[in-house]
Design an enzyme around this catalytic site. Structure first.
Site, PDB file in Angstrom:
ATOM      1  N   GLY A  71       0.815  -1.295   0.182  1.00  0.00           N
ATOM      2  CA  GLY A  71       0.126   0.110  -0.191  1.00  0.00           C
ATOM      3  C   GLY A  71       0.978   1.165   0.031  1.00  0.00           C
ATOM      4  CD  GLU A 101      -1.730  -1.000  -4.057  1.00  0.00           C
ATOM      5  OE1 GLU A 101      -2.385  -1.556  -4.595  1.00  0.00           O
ATOM      6  OE2 GLU A 101      -1.831  -1.377  -2.619  1.00  0.00           O
TER       7      GLU A 101
END
Length: 698
Positions: free
Chosen positions: A107, A110
């Site tokens: 994440g 991301e």
């Protein structure tokens, strides 16, 4: 100006808002962190004095991704989710720059991909490792990374989950600048320049995926990856999600990625991989030994015995840069042990895994000796001598005389009573079992055996040492065989009974290997040496005369078929080869034994073979939990995943039992208890209770 929001710090520097993730140790994107980012973006966009925004991480990471402490809790999916955070980043009126250092994974990467610009320091580890947990990147990673660095390199990163150093991605399109100096200073300067640019801010989602033959490449990748990961659905799903983005565009690809994520989270394979991930971390936590327990300083290590185990144990410490005094009783044995260690390092040099310089540096850390007096300064002494209590007694009485006060005295015993060994000294509080698995320089598992007098600081210290030498350490109480070997004895016991009842070695091995074990019980026994099991059984006949065993294995050993080392065991072996060839002589011996024992041989199905072998592990594991030998079921699973070749995608014997359902496990055990040789199946009370009440081990 500084504003703190628990896991996020907000500051203004030269007209640029700096949002710093501050959620140690790796700035996990938990709820408070996600909320802080969104609040910081809103504050910056509403402040006329702010021209741009930088997002970075405090400490040793930009962000390692999801906050694992929130897994399986409502906070993990509570708004703002990471999807929402990234949307807020993308739609920021003012340019957002991700300043990446140290670690940007999952994440965290991301989030950075959602920024308008990315700058990075050299040496940062960049990865989308979700596939290792049986899932895929769930916040746009499969869609944005191919648009950032290209289809092929992105697919390789996503499917492997392997980290890539930032400098290798410098010209990939992922980063707008590589920064050699102070990251934050340069990132702020970059953000100020970005604020002067006209027009809409660049978004990775708007880039096109360029590839000469995307469809052909994706199909080739699907075929290749599918063949290599047949027991793991996530890698192929990653390719499907990437393909959806290529064919259908970003938004449809994003929706498809989300569907795949939800689907994969529910699979038993993902459950198993996540269980292993958390189980490894949980294994280092001992219920009554707080993390604040002071540890002893371990600078110098001594190993007694330069044989296979002693040499392998020594290499672990050399690899970690810890000097080792290696003791043997005879010069010839010492020279042989040193030669083997050197040979192992030379093999690594030839394979390109180690430089010659590093190999020599590691060898230079060894101080060979024939004298116990040279162990006086060692902080940790590990004996790896012959597995016989009388031999251990001689060693520990001598160590008690020469070792300094506060030195930790460890035994590499695989079955013997650590309390008896500790009693050979006047310092039982300093004695602990450190059961390494062969080859000790390769196998990850280390059973830490806690004696009744072992001091808490000794336990805390050896757990820290295990981490330093990159072992998965699991604490066991004192019993015959500890966790792993105590359970494997019941597994082998069932395997031998099935030979007596109608199976042959090749069928048993084939069935359990198809289930996913690295090696079946008979190939395993041939590799380890059948004489080792024979010695244990002889001891059992004296200590536990009421315990029943099939005598087939004893009959095999009486003929001198000890396995690969003698060229013949349960299988035949050609000289210089390790291929197990079914032996007609052994098969005939087994059939003759059944007749002699008055057992009518029957056809045994592969399903029965797998159930009896695996449920024998489960049942004994339940007893180990009842007795407090292991503190939690996941510890047992970690022993079997890292030391005994249990299939990772099944999560270990105890999780597998949960997956099958303990009601079904208990029913099978009771059914086998009613068959011939059923006396081996005394169902564990805790297993029976959980089965009746709908409980689970994990």
């Amino acid at each position: 100006m500084v504003v703190d929001n628990a896991a996020v710090n907000y500051t203004i520097r030269d007209g640029v808002a700096v949002i710093t993730l501050n959620n140690p140790p790796v700035n996990g994107l938990g709820l408070s962190t996600r909320t802080g980012i969104v609040e910081g973006l809103a504050r910056a966009n509403s402040d006329a004095a702010v021209t741009a925004i930088v997002i970075t991480g405090a400490g040793k990471a930009f962000s390692g991704g999801a906050d694992i402490t929130e897994f399986n809790t409502p906070k993990a999916t509570q708004e703002p989710t990471l999807h929402t955070v990234i949307k807020e980043v993308e739609k920021s009126v003012k340019p957002v720059v991700a300043a990446i250092h140290s670690v940007a994974m999952g994440g965290g990467l991301e989030l950075a991909l959602g920024a308008h610009y990315r700058v990075a320091a050299p040496g940062a580890q960049i990865a989308l490792p979700e596939v290792k947990l049986g899932i895929l990147p769930g916040a746009g990673g499969t869609q944005r990374l191919p648009r950032a660095i290209g289809l092929e390199p992105a697919l390789n990163m996503i499917v492997s989950g392997a980290p890539v150093p930032s400098e290798k991605l410098a010209k990939s399109g992922l980063f707008d600048a590589m920064i050699e100096g102070d990251l934050l200073t340069e990132a702020v300067a970059f953000a100020r320049k970005a604020a002067d640019k006209q027009g809409p801010h660049p978004l990775v989602r708007n880039r096109k995926i360029e590839h000469a033959n995307a469809e052909g490449f994706l199909q080739f990748s699907r075929n290749t990856v599918g063949a290599m990961s047949k027991n793991y659905p996530a890698p192929v799903k990653c390719i499907d999600a990437i393909a959806a983005g290529v064919k259908e565009g970003f938004e449809k690809g994003l929706a498809f990625e989300r569907d795949c994520f939800v689907e994969l989270v529910q699979t038993p394979e993902s459950r198993a991989l996540r269980h292993a991930f958390f189980g490894e971390r949980a294994a280092s936590k001992i219920p009554d030994v707080p993390s604040s327990t002071p540890v002893r300083d371990i600078q110098k290590v001594a190993v007694i015995g330069a044989g296979t185990m002693g040499g392998g144990i020594t290499m672990n410490f050399l690899n970690a840069g810890v000097p080792v005094t290696l003791l043997e009783t005879k010069q010839e044995a010492l020279d042989r042990g040193l030669a083997t260690i050197r040979k192992n390092y030379e093999a690594q040099v030839k394979k390109g895994k180690l430089t010659q310089e590093k190999a020599e540096a590691r060898m230079a850390l060894i101080s060979p000796t024939l004298s116990y007096d040279d162990l006086k300064q060692a902080d940790l002494i590990i004996e790896a001598v012959f597995e016989e209590l009388g031999v251990k007694e001689q060693v520990f009485k001598r160590l008690d005389e020469v070792a300094k006060q506060g030195a930790i005295l460890a035994s590499n015993t695989s079955t013997l009573d650590v309390d008896k060994i500790a009693a050979f000294t006047k310092r039982p509080q300093d004695v602990v079992g450190l059961h390494f698995f062969s080859p000790a320089n390769v196998m990850k598992l280390l059973e830490v055996v806690r004696g009744k007098d072992t001091a808490k600081d000794v336990l805390a210290t050896v757990m820290q040492v295990a981490k330093k030498i990159r072992k998965t350490a699991v604490v066991s109480g004192v019993c015959d065989g500890f966790i792993g070997n105590r359970m494997i004895e019941q597994y082998v016991r069932q395997a031998l009974y099935m030979l007596e009842e109608g199976a042959l070695p090749a069928q048993v091995d084939r069935a359990i290997e198809k289930f996913g074990f690295a090696m079946g019980p008979f190939r395993m026994s041939d590799l380890a040496g059948n004489d080792i099991g024979w010695a244990i059984r002889k001891r059992r006949y004296q200590e536990k005369p009421d315990l029943k065993y099939s005598k087939i294995a004893d009959r095999l050993c009486e003929t001198g078929r000890f396995g690969q080392k003698t060229g013949a065991g349960w299988y035949d072996y050609k000289a210089g080869e390790r291929n197990a060839l079914p032996s007609k002589l052994v098969d005939d011996m087994i059939v003759a034994y059944s007749k002699e024992a008055g057992v009518e041989r029957r056809k045994i199905s592969d399903d029965e073979i797998v159930e009896r072998l695996v449920f024998a592990l489960v049942n004994e594991g339940a007893k180990i939990l009842e007795e407090g030998i292991a503190s939690k079921a996941s510890d047992i699973d970690m022993v079997y995943l890292t030391g005994y070749g249990f299939p990772l995608w099944r999560g270990g014997p105890m999780l597998y039992a949960d997956t099958v359902g303990l009601y079904n496990v208990a029913r099978s055990i009771r059914r086998y208890a009613a068959q011939p040789n059923g006396d081996a199946w005394e169902i564990a009370q805790s297993l029976a209770d959980k089965a009746d009440n709908g409980g689970t081990f994990n």
